[in-house]
Design an enzyme around this catalytic site. Sequence first.
Site, PDB file in Angstrom:
ATOM      1  N   ARG A  17      14.730 -16.023   6.081  1.00 31.79           N
ATOM      2  CA  ARG A  17      14.311 -14.930   5.679  1.00 31.79           C
ATOM      3  C   ARG A  17      15.240 -14.108   4.727  1.00 31.79           C
ATOM      4  O   ARG A  17      14.620 -13.329   3.674  1.00 31.79           O
ATOM      5  CB  ARG A  17      14.269 -13.927   6.936  1.00 31.79           C
ATOM      6  CG  ARG A  17      13.656 -12.604   6.726  1.00 31.79           C
ATOM      7  CD  ARG A  17      13.269 -11.776   7.787  1.00 31.79           C
ATOM      8  NE  ARG A  17      13.556 -12.081   9.000  1.00 31.79           N
ATOM      9  CZ  ARG A  17      14.742 -11.886   9.582  1.00 31.79           C
ATOM     10  NH1 ARG A  17      15.622 -11.183   8.900  1.00 31.79           N
ATOM     11  NH2 ARG A  17      15.042 -12.422  10.794  1.00 31.79           N
ATOM     12  N   TYR A  47      -5.266   0.846  -7.790  1.00 33.75           N
ATOM     13  CA  TYR A  47      -5.772  -0.286  -6.952  1.00 33.75           C
ATOM     14  C   TYR A  47      -6.244   0.291  -5.542  1.00 33.75           C
ATOM     15  O   TYR A  47      -5.381   1.055  -5.081  1.00 33.75           O
ATOM     16  CB  TYR A  47      -4.641  -1.337  -7.014  1.00 33.75           C
ATOM     17  CG  TYR A  47      -5.078  -2.493  -6.155  1.00 33.75           C
ATOM     18  CD1 TYR A  47      -5.860  -3.400  -6.447  1.00 33.75           C
ATOM     19  CD2 TYR A  47      -4.405  -2.761  -4.577  1.00 33.75           C
ATOM     20  CE1 TYR A  47      -6.233  -4.490  -5.484  1.00 33.75           C
ATOM     21  CE2 TYR A  47      -4.682  -3.585  -3.942  1.00 33.75           C
ATOM     22  CZ  TYR A  47      -5.835  -4.634  -4.352  1.00 33.75           C
ATOM     23  OH  TYR A  47      -5.968  -5.555  -3.610  1.00 33.75           O
ATOM     24  N   ASP A  92       3.455   0.283 -11.479  1.00 32.81           N
ATOM     25  CA  ASP A  92       2.961  -0.900 -10.863  1.00 32.81           C
ATOM     26  C   ASP A  92       2.414  -1.619 -12.190  1.00 32.81           C
ATOM     27  O   ASP A  92       1.474  -1.087 -13.071  1.00 32.81           O
ATOM     28  CB  ASP A  92       1.691  -0.536 -10.169  1.00 32.81           C
ATOM     29  CG  ASP A  92       0.828  -1.915  -9.744  1.00 32.81           C
ATOM     30  OD1 ASP A  92       0.933  -2.958 -10.355  1.00 32.81           O
ATOM     31  OD2 ASP A  92      -0.093  -1.918  -8.642  1.00 32.81           O
ATOM     32  N   LYS A 113      -1.614 -11.984  -9.877  1.00 32.28           N
ATOM     33  CA  LYS A 113      -2.295 -11.862 -10.961  1.00 32.28           C
ATOM     34  C   LYS A 113      -1.875 -12.523 -12.204  1.00 32.28           C
ATOM     35  O   LYS A 113      -1.539 -13.867 -12.179  1.00 32.28           O
ATOM     36  CB  LYS A 113      -2.564 -10.318 -11.383  1.00 32.28           C
ATOM     37  CG  LYS A 113      -3.227  -9.632 -10.055  1.00 32.28           C
ATOM     38  CD  LYS A 113      -4.243  -9.827  -9.388  1.00 32.28           C
ATOM     39  CE  LYS A 113      -4.345  -9.244  -7.834  1.00 32.28           C
ATOM     40  NZ  LYS A 113      -4.183  -7.884  -7.889  1.00 32.28           N
TER      41      LYS A 113
HETATM   42  C1  LIG Z   1      -4.091  -6.906  -6.804  1.00 31.47           C
HETATM   43  C2  LIG Z   1      -3.007  -5.660  -6.903  1.00 31.47           C
HETATM   44  C3  LIG Z   1      -2.355  -4.889  -6.000  1.00 31.47           C
HETATM   45  C4  LIG Z   1      -2.070  -5.969  -4.690  1.00 31.47           C
HETATM   46  O1  LIG Z   1      -1.398  -7.053  -4.762  1.00 31.47           O
HETATM   47  P1  LIG Z   1      -1.600  -8.077  -3.748  1.00 31.47           P
HETATM   48  O2  LIG Z   1      -0.906  -9.429  -4.416  1.00 31.47           O
HETATM   49  O3  LIG Z   1      -3.311  -8.544  -3.738  1.00 31.47           O
HETATM   50  O4  LIG Z   1      -1.176  -7.795  -2.292  1.00 31.47           O
HETATM   51  C5  LIG Z   1      -1.891  -3.911  -6.405  1.00 31.47           C
HETATM   52  N1  LIG Z   1      -1.717  -3.326  -7.735  1.00 31.47           N
HETATM   53  C6  LIG Z   1      -2.633  -3.869  -8.505  1.00 31.47           C
HETATM   54  C7  LIG Z   1      -2.817  -3.101  -9.814  1.00 31.47           C
HETATM   55  C8  LIG Z   1      -3.309  -5.020  -8.202  1.00 31.47           C
HETATM   56  O5  LIG Z   1      -4.044  -5.435  -8.957  1.00 31.47           O
END
Ligand SMILES: *Cc1c(COP(=O)(O)O)cnc(C)c1O
Length: 380
Positions: free
Chosen positions: A46, A98, A170, A195
Amino acid sequence: MKFGTKVIHAGIKPDQSTGAIMTPIFQTSTYVQTRPGEHLGYEYGRTQNPTRDVLQKNIAALENGNYGIAFSSGMAAMDSLMKLLEPGDEIISTNDLYGGSYRLIKTLYERYGIKSQFIDMTDLSVLEEKINDSTKMIWVETPTNPMLSIIDIERVCRIAAMHGALVCVDNTFASPYLQNPIDLGADIVHHSATKYIAGHSDVVMGLVVVKEDTLADRLYYIQNAVGAIPGPQDCFLTLRGIKTLHLRMERACDNAYKVAQFLKNHSMVGKVFYPGFSDHPNHEIAAKQMRGFGAMVSFDLVDNSVEKANKVLSNTRFFSLAESLGGVESLIGHPASMTHASIPREERLKTGLTDSLIRLSIGVEDADDLIDDLETALKS
Ligand SMILES: *Cc1c(COP(=O)(O)O)cnc(C)c1O
């Protein structure tokens, strides 16, 4: 090192024990010590893992930060960032974001005494007015999801600095290839690496990058205390995906430009949201802070008909109807019922997210086939 070299080499060395050129998957939960407390820097899975270390070093280099911290998902990463806050602190976030990020702040952290405001940051006089002594974090998504609004990161950072608030960007939609928030003054970069970074729709992963030592120490402490870590196999897959990030982004951005032009000229299509259009709000900021306009395009039909939008959503061949984005394959989605269903309808409508809005994640296929596919679906 330039970006295309960093994706291949930053933090990556052949394995010292075998010479393996690819980072091995260290599938182990513990590490042998020679005597109590004497070890090679690894104690427990961990806390540290060599495959994860390489990924963390690599993403830190891609974002021009000093420290990378990997999590089991984008949301797990955000959850750990929220743990930097104390009860009574406030987070101010972009209002178009999101759905899961909204849900985490609003339905979970509010219960622990974290206050929140969701505001339109396309005009930063609103932030100047709302920021106050208890504001400790500004959460910025840009381009925003799904309206693709652009927020001036540098200016947000200047406003936050006057109030001692951390700025967290983000950067999922832009990827480090197009935008590096730390260079613009941000304290923290957050990614759903699920993504573009991993890029092949085969792994769920969150990544955080910071520059400052004490912030990194606090986050490594939280990462270890909470334990929302990714497994070594997922770290390997993400590292493998990163090697072509620049190539995938180039093609996806080119395709998105062509698809956006096609939609703009189509008689059945209403508004098209794409930061590359010179009349897109804050286009000049996108041109300044990004190296390309991304590969996401949202659009409405001329009459905002939900029924017709449903027909388009169900009649594509190459665009798969699915949540998520940023993979090599193109996706089509309906934010109101899919990614943004957890945001109340009246909140959604305020940002322009209508019930008929369609969101496209443009992949790396041939642009002509993607355009033909949309043409057929629009005719259906
Ligand atoms: C998908 C997404 C998230 C969340 O991420 P996960 O990997 O699905 O937990 C957060 N912010 C944005 C802009 C996203 O597209």
